[in-house]
Scaffold this active site. Sequence first.
Site, PDB file in Angstrom:
ATOM      1  CB  SER A 206      -0.903   0.006   1.245  1.00 35.26           C
ATOM      2  OG  SER A 206      -1.551   1.250   1.394  1.00 35.26           O
TER       3      SER A 206
ATOM      4  CE1 TYR B 257      -4.452  -1.928   4.778  1.00 37.12           C
ATOM      5  CE2 TYR B 257      -3.503   0.224   4.308  1.00 37.12           C
ATOM      6  CZ  TYR B 257      -4.046  -0.970   3.864  1.00 37.12           C
ATOM      7  OH  TYR B 257      -4.182  -1.192   2.513  1.00 37.12           O
TER       8      TYR B 257
END
Length: 592
Positions: free
Chosen positions: A450, A463
Amino acid sequence: MRDQRVRSGEIELAVRVRGEDGRPTVVLVHGYPDTGAMWDDVAERLAGRFRVVVYDVRGAGASSGPSDPLDYRLDALVGDLEAVLDGVGADEPVHLVGHDWGSVQGWEAVIGDRLRGRIASFTSISGPDRRHLARWVRTAVRSGPRGVAAVVGQARRSVYMPVFMAPRVGEAAARVLAAGFGRVMRLREGAEPRPGHPADTLAVDARNGLGLYRANMGRGAGTSGDGRTDVPVQLIIPVKDRYGSQSLLLSARGPVPRLYVRRAPAGHWVARSHPDLVARWVTEFVDHIEGGPETPGIAHARAAGEPGKDFGGDLVVITGAGSGIGRATAHAFAAAGARVVVADIDEGAAKRTMDEIDAAGGEAHIYGVDVADAEAMETFAQYVRDTFGVPDIVVNNAGVAIAGSLLDTSEEEWARIRSINLDGMYRGSRLFGRQMVDRGEWGHIVNIASMAAFLPSPELPAYSATKAAVLQMSECLRLDLDRYGIGVTAVCPGAIDTPITGNTRFVGLPPSVDAELRDRMGRAVERRGFPPEKVARTILRAVRQDTPVALVAAEARFGRALSRVSPTANRALARLGRRAGDRIRADVERLV
C-alpha cells in the site's frame, strides 16, 4: 563420440557426433563468441536418447574461416548447416536447437525454402528472427508510449551491436570481450569456466565473429516477409537475459502457428548454467514431435505460445479473489490465458468470481481459505500442488484495514490485522515460493502492499505498519529468490474503490461514529473513481516486466517520491492529513 570434417564451399567445419545411429538426430548450433563446446553439458545428457550433432560454425573453434571477413551472411550459414546434415547422413528430418546467433540462423533455416522438409522441429534460445524483430518494433512503436519504451529498453540492451559493427572499434571490443568472457560467465551467468569453454581459440573466434554483425545487421537486412514457418518451434526464454527482452524474444507469436514457450530461470547462457533443464525440455519437445503424448509441460508451453495470451497456460493463485483487487486480477489473468485458483475466506464470493470467469470463457477454480490460519494455508498449498501443479504466479492479496490511534488498538485487533496482512503474505510467499524453487523453473510472487507503507498516518498505524513490513519483506524476498529466476513484486495501489474501504473499522469510537466514518470514507473513495481493474492491469504488466515495486495511482507515485526526496515534507503532509481527519471526526461526532 566421433569427430569428422565437413566441407561447405571453401569452409571446413569441425563436427562432433554423439549417440547411436538410427535414433532421432538433434543438431545443436552455437552463437557468438562460442564454439560447439558450449553445448557439451547438454549434448552429453541428450546422447543417451538421440544422435546429437554439434559443430563449430565458420570462423570459430576448429572450423576454418572464410577468406572474405564479411562472408558470414545467413544464407552462407544455412549452407553450412545443409552441408553438415549431408555430411552426417541425416536422411530423416532433424531437430534443430540454436542459441544466440545459432538461433538466428536456425530461424533462417526453418523459414526459408532451402531446408524445407529437412527440419522436424526447432528450439530457439535467445536469438530472434530478424523479420519477427522488425515486426515487433513496428507494432510496439505504433502501440503508444509503453511500446516505445519497450523498444528503447531493447535498444539499451543491444548497445554493443553498433560497437561490434564499427571498424577497428569492433576489433578492440572483441579483445576486451575475449579477455573478460570467463569472468562474465561466472559472475553474471553462474557458470564456472570448464575445459573447452571458454575455448582456447576465443580471441580469434571473437574477432572473426564480428562478421556476423557486419554482414547481417543494418538497414533492411533480410527483414522482408512475415517470418512464417510451419515447423513447430519451442522458445526457451531465459527470464534474466541481459541482451534480449522477453517481449522481443516472444515476437514469434503470430507468425509461428505451432509455437511452444518455456521460461527458464536463467541468464543468456542458460545451456551452460542450467544444462539439465535445457536437455529435459529439448527431450520432452522432441519426443512429442516424434509422436509422443502431450505432457502437462508441453500443454503449458503450447498455451503460452498463443497470440494475445501473455499468460497462456500459467497457473495463477490469488488470495482474497472474491472481491476488489483480487477479483479484478483473477479476471485479468484469466483473460490473458491463465488458469486461476480463486481463493478467499468467503467461498460464496470466490464462487461468484469463478462463475464470472467461466462465463467469459476462462478457467477458474475456487478454494476457501483463511490466510491467517497457518495450518489451513499449509493444506491449501499442498492441495494446489497435488491438484493443479506448482503455481507459476502467486498474488498474495487478502487484507483488511483498521483505523484509529495506536493507543486505542487492542491486542486482539493488532493480532488480527497482522495475521492477515503480514502473516498471510508471509505464508503465501514461503509455501508457494518453496514449491517454485524446488521445481527449478520460472515463477513470480506478487504481494499487495500500500502507499501507506511509505506515507505515515496517525489514523492508520496498524495498517501502515503491516504494509510497510510487506513492502520490505518483498524487497528482501526478491533478493533471495533472484538466484532461482523467481521474481517478486510489491504493489502499492493508492486510493482504490474496493470493499476494503467500507469494511474498515475505526477503533476507539462508538459504533455509530464508526459506521458514519466508514460510510463517508467509502463515498470519498468511490468519487475518486479509480477502479480495481487498473490495479489488475498494473499487476500483469509488473509480472511481465519483473518490476520490483509497482506504483499504481498518482497519489502512490507522489507519496513514494516524496518519501525518498524529503521525509520531512512527507511527515508534514501527514500532519495536514491528521488535522483534516480530526475535523471530519468532530463533524461526525456532532451529527451522531
